[in-house]
Design an enzyme around this catalytic site. Sequence first.
Site, short mmCIF file in Angstrom:
data_model
loop_
_atom_site.label_atom_id
_atom_site.label_comp_id
_atom_site.label_asym_id
_atom_site.label_seq_id
_atom_site.Cartn_x
_atom_site.Cartn_y
_atom_site.Cartn_z
N HIS A 73 19.72 46.32 0.51
CA HIS A 73 19.79 44.94 0.98
C HIS A 73 18.74 44.12 0.27
O HIS A 73 17.65 44.61 0.01
CB HIS A 73 19.55 44.89 2.50
CG HIS A 73 20.04 43.63 3.11
ND1 HIS A 73 19.26 42.50 3.16
CD2 HIS A 73 21.24 43.30 3.66
CE1 HIS A 73 19.96 41.54 3.73
NE2 HIS A 73 21.16 41.98 4.04
N ASP B 74 26.98 47.48 7.22
CA ASP B 74 28.33 47.78 6.76
C ASP B 74 28.61 49.26 6.58
O ASP B 74 29.76 49.66 6.46
CB ASP B 74 28.60 47.04 5.45
CG ASP B 74 28.71 45.56 5.68
OD1 ASP B 74 29.14 45.20 6.78
OD2 ASP B 74 28.35 44.78 4.79
N1 ACO Z 1 23.27 52.26 -4.62
C1 ACO Z 1 22.53 52.69 -5.66
N2 ACO Z 1 21.48 52.03 -6.17
C2 ACO Z 1 21.18 50.84 -5.61
C3 ACO Z 1 21.91 50.32 -4.52
C4 ACO Z 1 22.99 51.08 -4.01
N3 ACO Z 1 23.73 50.65 -2.98
N4 ACO Z 1 21.38 49.13 -4.15
C5 ACO Z 1 20.35 48.91 -4.98
N5 ACO Z 1 20.23 49.95 -5.86
C6 ACO Z 1 19.19 50.10 -6.89
C7 ACO Z 1 19.42 49.16 -8.06
O1 ACO Z 1 20.21 49.76 -9.07
C8 ACO Z 1 17.98 48.92 -8.52
O2 ACO Z 1 17.56 50.05 -9.23
P1 ACO Z 1 16.50 49.91 -10.48
O3 ACO Z 1 15.25 49.33 -9.88
O4 ACO Z 1 16.35 51.29 -11.01
O5 ACO Z 1 17.17 48.97 -11.46
C9 ACO Z 1 17.19 48.88 -7.22
O6 ACO Z 1 17.94 49.70 -6.30
C10 ACO Z 1 17.00 47.49 -6.65
O7 ACO Z 1 18.27 46.94 -6.40
P2 ACO Z 1 18.71 45.46 -6.72
O8 ACO Z 1 20.14 45.46 -7.21
O9 ACO Z 1 17.69 44.78 -7.58
O10 ACO Z 1 18.63 44.80 -5.29
P3 ACO Z 1 19.30 43.44 -4.88
O11 ACO Z 1 18.43 42.88 -3.83
O12 ACO Z 1 19.60 42.59 -6.06
O13 ACO Z 1 20.73 43.91 -4.29
C11 ACO Z 1 22.46 44.54 -2.84
C12 ACO Z 1 21.01 44.06 -2.96
C13 ACO Z 1 23.42 43.59 -3.62
C14 ACO Z 1 22.88 44.48 -1.37
C15 ACO Z 1 22.57 45.97 -3.40
O14 ACO Z 1 21.69 46.81 -2.67
C16 ACO Z 1 23.98 46.52 -3.34
O15 ACO Z 1 24.80 46.22 -4.22
N6 ACO Z 1 24.32 47.34 -2.28
C17 ACO Z 1 25.64 47.88 -2.13
C18 ACO Z 1 26.56 46.83 -1.59
C19 ACO Z 1 26.30 46.55 -0.12
O16 ACO Z 1 26.21 47.45 0.70
N7 ACO Z 1 26.25 45.25 0.21
C20 ACO Z 1 26.08 44.82 1.58
C21 ACO Z 1 24.91 43.94 1.74
S1 ACO Z 1 24.66 43.62 3.46
C22 ACO Z 1 25.80 42.45 3.88
O17 ACO Z 1 26.31 41.69 3.12
C23 ACO Z 1 26.13 42.43 5.33
#
Ligand code: ACO
Length: 435
Positions: free
Chosen positions: A311, A369
């Site tokens: 998140h 979720d």
């Molecule tokens: N699976 C694997 N790796 C992940 C995930 C994941 N679900 N989420 C983040 N990471 C990793 C990224 O690749 C990144 O790695 P790095 O530092 O080696 O490059 C690190 O964790 C940081 O992640 P970011 O993408 O920079 O975090 P951001 O805040 O931009 O993204 C997000 C947040 C979009 C929610 C992301 O965690 C994601 O795509 N999750 C899966 C989708 C999801 O569950 N969304 C629901 C959000 S809650 C809602 O809307 C109710």
Amino acid sequence: MTNSETKATLSFSDGSASLEMPIYKGSVGPDVIDIRKLYGATGMFTYDPGFMSTAACNSSITYIDGDKGELLYRGYPIEQLAVNGGDFLETCYLLLNGELPNAAQKTEFVDTVTKHTMVHEQMQFFFRGFRRDAHPMSVLVGTVGALASFYHDSLDINDPHHREVSAIRLIAKMPTLVAMAYKYSIGQPFVYPRNDLSYSANFMHMMFSTPCEPYKVNEVLVRALDRILILHADHEQNASTSTVRLAGSSGANPFACIAAGIACLWGPAHGGANEAALSMLEEIGNVDNIPEFIKQVKDKNSGVKLMGFGHRVYKNYDPRAKLMRETCYEVLNELGLQDDPLFKLAMALEKIALEDEYFVSRKLYPNVDFYSGIVQRALGIPTSLFTGIFALARTVGWIAQWKEMISDPEQKIGRPRQLFVGSPKRDVPPIAKRG
Ligand code: ACO
């Protein structure tokens, strides 16, 4: 918001400019530096893709402390609202008005919402224009936007009474539209709302009754749906809420703004995650396949993410995920599905991920979720409608934020700036001279 005695000073290493900027304090949470004079004073913009460090507004509706894993609606912890805070309509009243209703206010509010649950009879023709296999989110973007063509008498955004009526109409009619989208997709007749039922029970009735057989209200399942709605009701300045605010900043009508919010919510990184999380569990299929799946998630080139994990704001367990997990147990017990293979798979996946260095070091925890899909599936809601249920729940948050924005004297049309990296001015060559 109050002025801090401390000021921020921006100075350039070449000594070309220096600017003192005020700092404001909120009631809780990080202070903000007011950079509004930056461009005028320095000719420079700030660069912040994804709004990682930018507060786009001030708000008194919802507060999240991502490090503590805390979510407050108007100051009340989500755990208390979900357990002792009454039903979803009490949460709606709270988000819209700032305080929980007393008994008389609650009765009046429920009565008002209930009297707006029907949609204009001609709305059904919009539905009939869609293919039966259309995604419900595309149907909702269209039909919610279309409400503006039926309710002209509440479109004056400068009239507080019109704003109020539009807010009530949206909250009241969303369940009807979501249920209509479902009924249309399965070829069953639309079911009219029943005013003797609660908000959530009425939604289940519109979803699952047929002319041949009424829906028998099951209080455990109705409570579970109510909890899904409470947990998703608002979440401060997330992508879809910011979309609603940005659309509304131009003076667009509330139905159009909420349709824009629904479009944004549809994306898999936002509201589409519950659908994506369930599809992911179905694809993994078996506990034995988890290690291979986790390997793919860790491989940056695979493009695979653990959906329902991570998140932007929560760097600790999402408090809504804990409550949703509890509801998951309740619903599966009620339905005798304790051994549901997908739930078992989800539990195993969560355990492995929570112990894995990749997830631990990045502070990736389950979000709401991860569980809401399993609950919705058990309630009989098809996967393609999960994000529609989220939109139904979030409508109150969007409209409360929209109302707050309209009455904010600091509100301006939203107009982000850019760092231009394309070609500078050049002449159009004749076609024969183009490469
Ligand atoms: N699976 C694997 N790796 C992940 C995930 C994941 N679900 N989420 C983040 N990471 C990793 C990224 O690749 C990144 O790695 P790095 O530092 O080696 O490059 C690190 O964790 C940081 O992640 P970011 O993408 O920079 O975090 P951001 O805040 O931009 O993204 C997000 C947040 C979009 C929610 C992301 O965690 C994601 O795509 N999750 C899966 C989708 C999801 O569950 N969304 C629901 C959000 S809650 C809602 O809307 C109710």
